[in-house]
Design a protein around this motif. Structure first.
Motif, PDB file in Angstrom:
ATOM      1  N   VAL A 199      -2.948   4.951   4.193  1.00 37.77           N
ATOM      2  CA  VAL A 199      -3.075   4.197   2.941  1.00 37.77           C
ATOM      3  C   VAL A 199      -4.288   3.253   2.928  1.00 37.77           C
ATOM      4  O   VAL A 199      -4.433   2.448   2.000  1.00 37.77           O
ATOM      5  CB  VAL A 199      -1.774   3.406   2.617  1.00 37.77           C
ATOM      6  CG1 VAL A 199      -0.649   4.356   2.243  1.00 37.77           C
ATOM      7  CG2 VAL A 199      -1.356   2.508   3.779  1.00 37.77           C
ATOM      8  N   ASP A 200      -5.156   3.364   3.936  1.00 36.28           N
ATOM      9  CA  ASP A 200      -6.287   2.432   4.017  1.00 36.28           C
ATOM     10  C   ASP A 200      -7.263   2.591   2.846  1.00 36.28           C
ATOM     11  O   ASP A 200      -7.940   1.634   2.473  1.00 36.28           O
ATOM     12  CB  ASP A 200      -7.028   2.561   5.359  1.00 36.28           C
ATOM     13  CG  ASP A 200      -7.391   3.990   5.689  1.00 36.28           C
ATOM     14  OD1 ASP A 200      -6.478   4.846   5.704  1.00 36.28           O
ATOM     15  OD2 ASP A 200      -8.590   4.259   5.916  1.00 36.28           O
ATOM     16  N   HIS A 201      -7.294   3.775   2.229  1.00 39.17           N
ATOM     17  CA  HIS A 201      -8.207   3.983   1.095  1.00 39.17           C
ATOM     18  C   HIS A 201      -7.809   3.150  -0.131  1.00 39.17           C
ATOM     19  O   HIS A 201      -8.589   2.989  -1.062  1.00 39.17           O
ATOM     20  CB  HIS A 201      -8.259   5.468   0.713  1.00 39.17           C
ATOM     21  CG  HIS A 201      -6.937   6.009   0.257  1.00 39.17           C
ATOM     22  ND1 HIS A 201      -5.907   6.288   1.138  1.00 39.17           N
ATOM     23  CD2 HIS A 201      -6.458   6.293  -0.983  1.00 39.17           C
ATOM     24  CE1 HIS A 201      -4.863   6.743   0.455  1.00 39.17           C
ATOM     25  NE2 HIS A 201      -5.170   6.743  -0.836  1.00 39.17           N
ATOM     26  N   LYS A 202      -6.595   2.599  -0.117  1.00 42.37           N
ATOM     27  CA  LYS A 202      -6.146   1.803  -1.269  1.00 42.37           C
ATOM     28  C   LYS A 202      -6.549   0.333  -1.136  1.00 42.37           C
ATOM     29  O   LYS A 202      -6.324  -0.448  -2.045  1.00 42.37           O
ATOM     30  CB  LYS A 202      -4.608   1.866  -1.390  1.00 42.37           C
ATOM     31  CG  LYS A 202      -4.056   3.272  -1.583  1.00 42.37           C
ATOM     32  CD  LYS A 202      -2.537   3.213  -1.699  1.00 42.37           C
ATOM     33  CE  LYS A 202      -1.933   4.597  -1.724  1.00 42.37           C
ATOM     34  NZ  LYS A 202      -0.459   4.556  -1.775  1.00 42.37           N
ATOM     35  N   GLU A 244      -0.919   6.693  -5.403  1.00 42.99           N
ATOM     36  CA  GLU A 244      -2.008   7.196  -4.565  1.00 42.99           C
ATOM     37  C   GLU A 244      -3.370   6.637  -5.001  1.00 42.99           C
ATOM     38  O   GLU A 244      -4.240   6.365  -4.173  1.00 42.99           O
ATOM     39  CB  GLU A 244      -1.993   8.732  -4.655  1.00 42.99           C
ATOM     40  CG  GLU A 244      -2.757   9.498  -3.614  1.00 42.99           C
ATOM     41  CD  GLU A 244      -2.538   9.027  -2.167  1.00 42.99           C
ATOM     42  OE1 GLU A 244      -1.428   8.579  -1.823  1.00 42.99           O
ATOM     43  OE2 GLU A 244      -3.514   9.094  -1.404  1.00 42.99           O
ATOM     44  N   ILE A 262      -2.160   0.775   9.465  1.00 44.43           N
ATOM     45  CA  ILE A 262      -2.395   1.071   8.045  1.00 44.43           C
ATOM     46  C   ILE A 262      -3.081   2.432   7.912  1.00 44.43           C
ATOM     47  O   ILE A 262      -2.734   3.251   7.054  1.00 44.43           O
ATOM     48  CB  ILE A 262      -3.239  -0.059   7.409  1.00 44.43           C
ATOM     49  CG1 ILE A 262      -2.408  -1.349   7.324  1.00 44.43           C
ATOM     50  CG2 ILE A 262      -3.761   0.338   6.028  1.00 44.43           C
ATOM     51  CD1 ILE A 262      -3.177  -2.598   6.932  1.00 44.43           C
ATOM     52  N   LYS A 263      -4.023   2.699   8.823  1.00 45.56           N
ATOM     53  CA  LYS A 263      -4.732   3.998   8.795  1.00 45.56           C
ATOM     54  C   LYS A 263      -3.765   5.132   9.143  1.00 45.56           C
ATOM     55  O   LYS A 263      -3.785   6.186   8.520  1.00 45.56           O
ATOM     56  CB  LYS A 263      -5.906   3.969   9.773  1.00 45.56           C
ATOM     57  CG  LYS A 263      -7.078   3.148   9.249  1.00 45.56           C
ATOM     58  CD  LYS A 263      -8.289   3.254  10.148  1.00 45.56           C
ATOM     59  CE  LYS A 263      -9.490   2.555   9.516  1.00 45.56           C
ATOM     60  NZ  LYS A 263     -10.517   2.209  10.497  1.00 45.56           N
ATOM     61  N   ALA A 306       0.836  -1.214   0.000  1.00 45.27           N
ATOM     62  CA  ALA A 306       0.000   0.000   0.000  1.00 45.27           C
ATOM     63  C   ALA A 306       0.866   1.257   0.000  1.00 45.27           C
ATOM     64  O   ALA A 306       0.514   2.266  -0.623  1.00 45.27           O
ATOM     65  CB  ALA A 306      -0.934  -0.015   1.210  1.00 45.27           C
ATOM     66  N   LEU A 307       1.999   1.211   0.687  1.00 45.70           N
ATOM     67  CA  LEU A 307       2.894   2.374   0.718  1.00 45.70           C
ATOM     68  C   LEU A 307       3.633   2.546  -0.609  1.00 45.70           C
ATOM     69  O   LEU A 307       4.072   3.648  -0.931  1.00 45.70           O
ATOM     70  CB  LEU A 307       3.928   2.216   1.849  1.00 45.70           C
ATOM     71  CG  LEU A 307       3.410   2.409   3.274  1.00 45.70           C
ATOM     72  CD1 LEU A 307       4.450   1.929   4.288  1.00 45.70           C
ATOM     73  CD2 LEU A 307       3.053   3.870   3.531  1.00 45.70           C
TER      74      LEU A 307
END
Ligand SMILES: C[S@@+](CC[C@H](N)C(=O)[O-])C[C@H]1O[C@@H](n2cnc3c(N)ncnc32)[C@H](O)[C@@H]1O
Length: 167
Positions: free
Chosen positions: A49-52, A23, A44-45, A18-19
């Motif tokens: 990056v939780d939106h990914k 974006e 993660i939040k 995720a990182l």
């Protein structure tokens, strides 16, 4: 940009992916156990990056089969990381060869199985024997014979096999 994670646990490798992706990248993250994912979710939040991540609590094979019901998913994924039940690795590979685009990458974890894939059978300690080791041996053999992929084996940790789909 469009990726799959099979076997999330607390999300260590998921966070790294995720990182790393852009974006607007997306990860379909699959695990039979949501509870362990939720242990790592605050981190993660915090990393923003939780939106990914689209987490799906399920057996992974049925999710891959579901994705393959929609033709737009075929050849659409850039990357997959596989770190779940070893008995299904060959089954995951067959699905991923359809889901990944040509040039896409599938990474399989634990392909050294403690080094026991490369020692004579009689020297394998009892706790390394069993269906998971056999599944890794089968995977390694079938990947080596698979004309659809280029392979690189990284002797890091428990062994990582990187496959690039070439057609
Ligand atoms: C070794 S852990 C994954 C570790 C994770 N990749 C990391 O870096 O922290 C294996 C995970 O696979 C999950 N798993 C096992 N069998 C599965 C299946 N059939 N479908 C989906 N997930 C499965 C387990 O619940 C467990 O969380």
């Amino acid at each position: 940009k469009k990726t799959i994670e099979i076997g999330v646990f607390t999300g260590y490798s998921l966070l790294l992916t995720a990182l790393t992706i852009p974006e607007d990248g997306q990860i379909t993250a699959i695990d039979v156990n949501r509870e362990t994912y939720e242990i790592g979710l605050p981190i993660i939040k915090k990393a923003g990056v939780d939106h990914k991540i689209n987490f799906i609590e399920s057996e992974a094979l049925s999710v891959l089969d579901q994705l393959l019901k929609y033709s737009e998913n075929e050849g659409s994924f850039d990357y997959a990381f596989v770190d779940a039940d070893k008995d299904n690795y060959c089954n995951y590979h067959e699905r991923l060869m359809k889901l990944l685009k040509v040039g896409g990458i599938a990474v399989y974890d634990n392909t050294l199985w403690g080094g026991t894939v490369a020692v004579p059978e009689e020297q394998v300690p009892d706790h390394f024997r069993g269906s998971s080791r056999q599944a890794i041996l089968d995977l390694n053999r079938s990947l080596a014979d698979d004309p659809r992929v280029q392979l690189s084996h990284v002797a890091l940790g428990d062994g990582i096999t990187i496959c690039r789909r070439i057609f």
